[in-house]
Design a protein around this motif. Structure first.
Motif, PDB file in Angstrom:
ATOM      1  N   GLN A 215      44.735  42.840  33.359  1.00 20.44           N
ATOM      2  CA  GLN A 215      45.734  42.835  34.422  1.00 20.44           C
ATOM      3  C   GLN A 215      45.249  41.917  35.544  1.00 20.44           C
ATOM      4  O   GLN A 215      44.093  41.959  35.949  1.00 20.44           O
ATOM      5  N   GLU A 216      46.176  41.082  36.051  1.00 18.48           N
ATOM      6  CA  GLU A 216      45.836  40.264  37.198  1.00 18.48           C
ATOM      7  C   GLU A 216      45.968  41.132  38.440  1.00 18.48           C
ATOM      8  O   GLU A 216      46.763  42.047  38.494  1.00 18.48           O
ATOM      9  N   GLU A 217      45.176  40.832  39.438  1.00 16.43           N
ATOM     10  CA  GLU A 217      45.255  41.603  40.660  1.00 16.43           C
ATOM     11  C   GLU A 217      45.226  40.644  41.836  1.00 16.43           C
ATOM     12  O   GLU A 217      44.791  39.511  41.715  1.00 16.43           O
ATOM     13  N   SER A 218      45.727  41.094  42.947  1.00 17.43           N
ATOM     14  CA  SER A 218      45.727  40.289  44.144  1.00 17.43           C
ATOM     15  C   SER A 218      44.314  40.305  44.723  1.00 17.43           C
ATOM     16  O   SER A 218      43.810  41.355  45.114  1.00 17.43           O
ATOM     17  N   VAL A 219      43.662  39.163  44.749  1.00 16.57           N
ATOM     18  CA  VAL A 219      42.290  39.077  45.247  1.00 16.57           C
ATOM     19  C   VAL A 219      42.194  37.915  46.230  1.00 16.57           C
ATOM     20  O   VAL A 219      42.995  36.996  46.207  1.00 16.57           O
ATOM     21  N   THR A 220      41.166  37.977  47.065  1.00 17.37           N
ATOM     22  CA  THR A 220      40.958  36.905  48.030  1.00 17.37           C
ATOM     23  C   THR A 220      40.218  35.748  47.359  1.00 17.37           C
ATOM     24  O   THR A 220      39.629  35.899  46.282  1.00 17.37           O
ATOM     25  N   GLU A 221      40.234  34.611  48.017  1.00 19.60           N
ATOM     26  CA  GLU A 221      39.519  33.451  47.498  1.00 19.60           C
ATOM     27  C   GLU A 221      38.023  33.743  47.410  1.00 19.60           C
ATOM     28  O   GLU A 221      37.361  33.335  46.451  1.00 19.60           O
ATOM     29  N   THR A 222      37.498  34.485  48.372  1.00 21.80           N
ATOM     30  CA  THR A 222      36.078  34.857  48.347  1.00 21.80           C
ATOM     31  C   THR A 222      35.759  35.678  47.109  1.00 21.80           C
ATOM     32  O   THR A 222      34.741  35.452  46.449  1.00 21.80           O
ATOM     33  N   ASP A 223      36.662  36.620  46.775  1.00 17.40           N
ATOM     34  CA  ASP A 223      36.469  37.429  45.569  1.00 17.40           C
ATOM     35  C   ASP A 223      36.467  36.552  44.322  1.00 17.40           C
ATOM     36  O   ASP A 223      35.638  36.726  43.429  1.00 17.40           O
ATOM     37  N   LEU A 224      37.404  35.604  44.274  1.00 18.60           N
ATOM     38  CA  LEU A 224      37.471  34.699  43.117  1.00 18.60           C
ATOM     39  C   LEU A 224      36.185  33.885  42.993  1.00 18.60           C
ATOM     40  O   LEU A 224      35.653  33.726  41.895  1.00 18.60           O
ATOM     41  N   LEU A 225      35.713  33.369  44.112  1.00 18.75           N
ATOM     42  CA  LEU A 225      34.490  32.556  44.075  1.00 18.75           C
ATOM     43  C   LEU A 225      33.289  33.369  43.591  1.00 18.75           C
ATOM     44  O   LEU A 225      32.456  32.855  42.844  1.00 18.75           O
ATOM     45  N   LYS A 226      33.219  34.638  43.988  1.00 18.57           N
ATOM     46  CA  LYS A 226      32.133  35.497  43.505  1.00 18.57           C
ATOM     47  C   LYS A 226      32.232  35.681  41.997  1.00 18.57           C
ATOM     48  O   LYS A 226      31.225  35.667  41.289  1.00 18.57           O
ATOM     49  N   ARG A 227      33.458  35.872  41.511  1.00 16.57           N
ATOM     50  CA  ARG A 227      33.652  36.057  40.068  1.00 16.57           C
ATOM     51  C   ARG A 227      33.374  34.754  39.313  1.00 16.57           C
ATOM     52  O   ARG A 227      32.867  34.780  38.185  1.00 16.57           O
ATOM     53  N   ILE A 228      33.688  33.628  39.928  1.00 15.57           N
ATOM     54  CA  ILE A 228      33.408  32.331  39.290  1.00 15.57           C
ATOM     55  C   ILE A 228      31.907  32.109  39.157  1.00 15.57           C
ATOM     56  O   ILE A 228      31.440  31.567  38.158  1.00 15.57           O
ATOM     57  N   GLU A 229      31.147  32.553  40.158  1.00 13.31           N
ATOM     58  CA  GLU A 229      29.685  32.407  40.118  1.00 13.31           C
ATOM     59  C   GLU A 229      29.070  33.089  38.905  1.00 13.31           C
ATOM     60  O   GLU A 229      28.031  32.661  38.416  1.00 13.31           O
ATOM     61  N   VAL A 230      29.713  34.147  38.409  1.00 10.38           N
ATOM     62  CA  VAL A 230      29.190  34.854  37.237  1.00 10.38           C
ATOM     63  C   VAL A 230      29.972  34.464  35.970  1.00 10.38           C
ATOM     64  O   VAL A 230      30.013  35.207  34.998  1.00 10.38           O
ATOM     65  N   ASN A 231      30.598  33.282  36.034  1.00  8.27           N
ATOM     66  CA  ASN A 231      31.305  32.695  34.886  1.00  8.27           C
ATOM     67  C   ASN A 231      32.463  33.541  34.359  1.00  8.27           C
ATOM     68  O   ASN A 231      32.641  33.690  33.153  1.00  8.27           O
ATOM     69  N   ASP A 232      33.279  34.068  35.259  1.00 16.73           N
ATOM     70  CA  ASP A 232      34.483  34.795  34.872  1.00 16.73           C
ATOM     71  C   ASP A 232      35.598  33.776  34.608  1.00 16.73           C
ATOM     72  O   ASP A 232      36.094  33.148  35.545  1.00 16.73           O
ATOM     73  N   PRO A 233      35.995  33.584  33.343  1.00 19.57           N
ATOM     74  CA  PRO A 233      36.996  32.556  33.039  1.00 19.57           C
ATOM     75  C   PRO A 233      38.382  32.860  33.603  1.00 19.57           C
ATOM     76  O   PRO A 233      39.132  31.937  33.924  1.00 19.57           O
ATOM     77  N   ILE A 234      38.728  34.137  33.768  1.00 23.95           N
ATOM     78  CA  ILE A 234      40.020  34.497  34.367  1.00 23.95           C
ATOM     79  C   ILE A 234      40.045  34.059  35.833  1.00 23.95           C
ATOM     80  O   ILE A 234      41.037  33.517  36.321  1.00 23.95           O
ATOM     81  N   ALA A 235      38.928  34.271  36.518  1.00 16.17           N
ATOM     82  CA  ALA A 235      38.834  33.833  37.916  1.00 16.17           C
ATOM     83  C   ALA A 235      38.937  32.314  38.005  1.00 16.17           C
ATOM     84  O   ALA A 235      39.565  31.774  38.928  1.00 16.17           O
ATOM     85  N   MET A 236      38.350  31.611  37.042  1.00 16.66           N
ATOM     86  CA  MET A 236      38.443  30.147  37.032  1.00 16.66           C
ATOM     87  C   MET A 236      39.889  29.689  36.851  1.00 16.66           C
ATOM     88  O   MET A 236      40.349  28.768  37.532  1.00 16.66           O
ATOM     89  N   ARG A 237      40.588  30.354  35.933  1.00 19.53           N
ATOM     90  CA  ARG A 237      41.999  30.012  35.739  1.00 19.53           C
ATOM     91  C   ARG A 237      42.800  30.257  37.010  1.00 19.53           C
ATOM     92  O   ARG A 237      43.584  29.429  37.454  1.00 19.53           O
ATOM     93  N   ASN A 238      42.582  31.435  37.628  1.00 18.63           N
ATOM     94  CA  ASN A 238      43.330  31.776  38.832  1.00 18.63           C
ATOM     95  C   ASN A 238      43.005  30.855  40.004  1.00 18.63           C
ATOM     96  O   ASN A 238      43.891  30.478  40.759  1.00 18.63           O
TER      97      ASN A 238
END
Length: 202
Positions: free
Chosen positions: A29-52
């Motif tokens: 499920q996609e969720e409403s997240v802040t850009e900071t949250d996305l960047l944290k998830r990208i740092e740990v190689n979360d591909p969904i965060a990269m797409r978003n």
């Protein structure tokens, strides 16, 4: 596998490219997240965060950054990132040189990964090239994954004799089941968020 046997067994779908029978996927499920949250998830190689993040950058007009995020997501096997890259290459968008071969590669990867719009686009491509048997298979798989546009094209295929009445009825039932399975408060919130922001979710 014939169109009828695919539709009969609406819990499975056969890839027209690799021939692998696969169960429909349920996506996180996609969720409403802040850009900071996305960047944290990208740092740990979360591909969904990269797409978003790629989508955020794309809608901000920063298509070069979007392309980079989608490349990273695709390298990790994320179907949505492959789809976005496929569109960019097919359309020659965002400073990316138009390359139908690369676009097709990414669309195929996205389709195999369970992306309904990628399946639909591959069906369109096959239809334009006169490969109706393959096109119908793609449309059936996309429809059973919830793609409304595929239903419309399958109705046209039925009118031209490319799909039987029984097959169309089975696909319609599978399509409705797929759409019903995606209904949730979280999905509704995501739809409202995208509508409020004026984004196209595809």
């Amino acid at each position: 596998m014939s169109a009828k046997s695919e539709a009969d067994n609406n819990t499975m779908a056969c890839c027209a490219y690799c021939g692998i029978t696969q169960e429909p996927r349920s996506f996180p499920q996609e969720e409403s997240v802040t850009e900071t949250d996305l960047l944290k998830r990208i740092e740990v190689n979360d591909p969904i965060a990269m797409r978003n993040m790629g989508k955020e950058r794309y809608y901000q007009g920063r298509t070069d950054e979007a392309f980079k995020y989608w490349k990273k997501g695709a390298a990790l096997g994320e179907a949505g990132s492959h789809y976005e890259l496929g569109v960019m290459y097919w359309e020659g968008e965002g400073g990316v040189e138009k390359d139908m071969k690369k676009g097709l590669f990414h669309m195929e990867k996205a389709a195999i990964g369970g992306h309904p719009a990628a399946r639909y686009n591959l069906g369109l491509d096959d239809s334009n090239e006169g490969r109706m048997d393959r096109a119908v298979k793609h449309f059936i798989i996309a429809a059973t994954l919830g793609c409304v546009d595929s239903i419309d094209l399958l109705k046209e295929c039925y009118a031209h004799g490319d799909v039987s009445k029984e097959d169309l009825a089975l696909v319609l039932r599978a399509h409705h089941a797929a759409v019903d399975a995606t209904k949730s408060p979280q999905r509704k919130a995501v739809d409202e968020y995208y509508a409020k922001m004026g984004y196209n979710k595809e």
